[in-house]
Every structure is written in C-alpha cells, then in structure tokens.
Design an enzyme around this catalytic site. Sequence first.
Site, short mmCIF file in Angstrom:
data_model
loop_
_atom_site.label_atom_id
_atom_site.label_comp_id
_atom_site.label_asym_id
_atom_site.label_seq_id
_atom_site.Cartn_x
_atom_site.Cartn_y
_atom_site.Cartn_z
N ARG A 109 0.82 -1.20 0.00
CA ARG A 109 0.00 0.00 0.00
C ARG A 109 0.87 1.27 0.00
O ARG A 109 0.57 2.24 -0.69
CB ARG A 109 -0.92 -0.01 1.23
CG ARG A 109 -1.96 1.08 1.25
CD ARG A 109 -2.81 0.97 2.50
NE ARG A 109 -3.61 -0.24 2.50
CZ ARG A 109 -4.87 -0.30 2.09
NH1 ARG A 109 -5.46 0.79 1.65
NH2 ARG A 109 -5.54 -1.44 2.13
N TYR A 161 0.35 -13.57 0.04
CA TYR A 161 0.91 -13.34 -1.30
C TYR A 161 2.16 -12.48 -1.16
O TYR A 161 2.33 -11.75 -0.18
CB TYR A 161 -0.10 -12.68 -2.25
CG TYR A 161 -0.79 -11.44 -1.74
CD1 TYR A 161 -0.19 -10.18 -1.81
CD2 TYR A 161 -2.07 -11.52 -1.21
CE1 TYR A 161 -0.83 -9.05 -1.37
CE2 TYR A 161 -2.73 -10.39 -0.76
CZ TYR A 161 -2.11 -9.16 -0.85
OH TYR A 161 -2.76 -8.03 -0.40
#
Length: 409
Positions: free
Chosen positions: A106, A209
Amino acid sequence: MKLKDQKITIIGAGIGGLAAALAFSQQGAKVTVLEQADAIAEVGAGIQVSPNGVAVLRALGLADDLAWCSQRGRAVVLRSHRYGREVLRLDLDHYSPGQNFYFVHRADLIGLLADAVRRRGVRVRLLQKVDRISVAQRSVVHLANGAQCGGDLVVGADGLHSRARIALNGASAPRFTGQVAWRATVANLNNHPPEAQIYMGPGRHLVTYPLRDGGLMNLVAVQERKGWAEESWSHKDDPENLRAAFAGFGGHAAGLLEQVEDVALWGLFRHPVADHWHKGNLAILGDAAHPTLPFMAQGANLALEDSWVLVDALRSAATLEEGLASYQLRRRERAAKVVDAATGNAWKYHLRQPLAWPAHQILRLGGRLAPERMVRQFDWIYGHDVTAGHQPLGEDGDADSSGPVVTPA
C-alpha cells in the site's frame, strides 16, 4: 464544464484522494489536498490491484510504474487449512490473458501517486484535520485549528470515518459482522511464488501473497468471533493471539504465522453505501461513499474507479450539478453490487465439517471440468473498465509544473 483553473479541495491523501488529485490536475485544475497526518504515507501492508484498477492507473499514465513496484499475480490457489493441500488453482495467466493482477504494498502505491501529484504541482497541506463541513452551494471545510477553506469543488476522500459523508448523509452506526482480521508482513523465506494462497479453515481463513521484489510476504487472517475489535488499521495486537486463533493451520501457513512479530488487528464492520454522494459543491468517493469488506479485494480499486469517473463526469457535463449527478448515477449501483458481493464471499472460506469436505470436492471438480468458468466468474468486477468508451482525460491546458507546495500546517 471546463475544469481548467477550477479550485478543487480534496480531503484525504489516500489512494482515492491522490488519484482524484492527479486526474483533476491533468485537466488543468488548481488542486489542494488536505491530509491530517504529518506526511503522505500509508499504514498497512499489501493490497491487490485488479484489472479494473489497473485500467484507471493506465489512463492516468501510471501503469508502467505500478508494474515496477509490484508483483504480478499469476494464480489464486485455494488450500485446505490443516495440511495446506491444494483444493483449486485458478490460473490467471492462462484464463485471463491481458488482464493483469498486481500485489502491491500500500505504501508503494501511495508513493507512486504522491510522486505523480508532486510533479503536477498539486498543493499538499499536511496536519490539516477536518472538524466538520458546512454544506451549502459552496461548502466550507472547518479545520480543527480554526481555519476554514473551500473551493469550486470539495471532494471528501476521507475514508471510513468521513466528515464529508456525515455532512451529506448524517451519522450512521455500522454493524459488526462477527469477524476480525489481522494483517502482517514477514520475510519470504521459502520463495513463495507470485500467487495468492487462501488457506480455508473452520470459521477462519488466511490469505498470503508476495510483495515488492518477492522478498516480503503479506498475510491477512480473518476469524469469526463474537468479541469485536476497533475498526482501525493501526490497532496493534499480540502475535500470540493470531497464532492461537490459527492453531492447526499447517503447510507453509504454519511457518508464515510463526514468523509474525508485529501484527495489526481490526474489526470488520458493515457500513451502508451512502444514499447521497453530493450536494452543492461537495462530493465523496471511495470508502467515504461505499466502505467495503476485504473479501473481493476491491476497496482501493473502487476508489480508483470513482476518481476517474468523477473527473470524467464533470468534464462531460454542462454544469457542476449535472456532473455530480452523473457521477453518482454511474457509480452507486456498481459500488453497491460489489460491496454486496464482498459481504457474501467470506463464508465460502469458513465452512465447517461436514460441509467443508463435499464443498472442497465440488471446487476440485469445477477446476478440472470448467477451469475457465471458475476463473472468469467475477469478470463483471475485475474485467470492468470505467475508462472504456470515454475520451482520455488528457491535458486540458498547461498546469503549473513548478513543483508542489508541501507544508506541515
């Protein structure tokens, strides 16, 4: 309407706010972003940018930058929790050619957008906490320090606890879903491939992930429970609580959970999609308009879609009122449908015996007999392109390229 030289004030320097700032500045608007933090940054870890979000970043000229700072997702793999055995593999490369899915930190996406708005000369004002907004034909933003500001358009991209949403719709009480989530990042010690792995267990699931150059692993762990937690990305928890909640998870999941040293915990709440997205010269986008649960990985992607459509709707309309009405008409139904899909998706990963075993067998069978159908069942979400059929935003006049003004107050 012409956006060149229009004064735009955007509340919030998150993904949606910065994307909107970039899109407006590319039309020649004079944009100011108000951010309550002391730096343009983003707490948190990984997010998934699906093809619908990539389409917006491409239209904004950032697709190549995204590819450089991300891991391209090659597959989604569903696994049983106890031993990590594969239940279903969804091969994204084979069955979704040309549709890129990315795993991105992010902070990296925020940095990419922040760099782009700086190059456009967008004015970013830090440490600007909004107290309230007076809604009128020309709305007034009242800051906690006593100052006031506004503009030709005010955009609330101020997230879950949006002051702009309250100004337009009044306060509303979210409903606790009976689920909490932990998130953390750990080192990728076992060279996990660029795939999203979902470990399905009774009343809980774990998603993992890789991020960045593959050296980091993102973990999101969701558990059903009666006790709620604060609705905040920054609430810290003891890693032992995470490990206790997911005791019994085996395979690679066990090793990843054991690595966790720093973890955030937040409660998952269901918020209604806002009825009113605009009034006068005030509009909202992203989580301020339609907070969503994380089970379709669409929070950031919907915010990107909103940002592009808002600018496109305004530049295509004769008046501000007409443009904002078009924006809500083009966005609200889709956003509500995606939010509903996310709300209904978690239970599929949380099945208990005796239901879990036959359900997993059905998934295996579907993967063997109709793999493409399994991959493409959510094309209506991921394959949607809000930029298709519309002129590129392009450059409407010469924006100030002298560089940004970034101030702490």
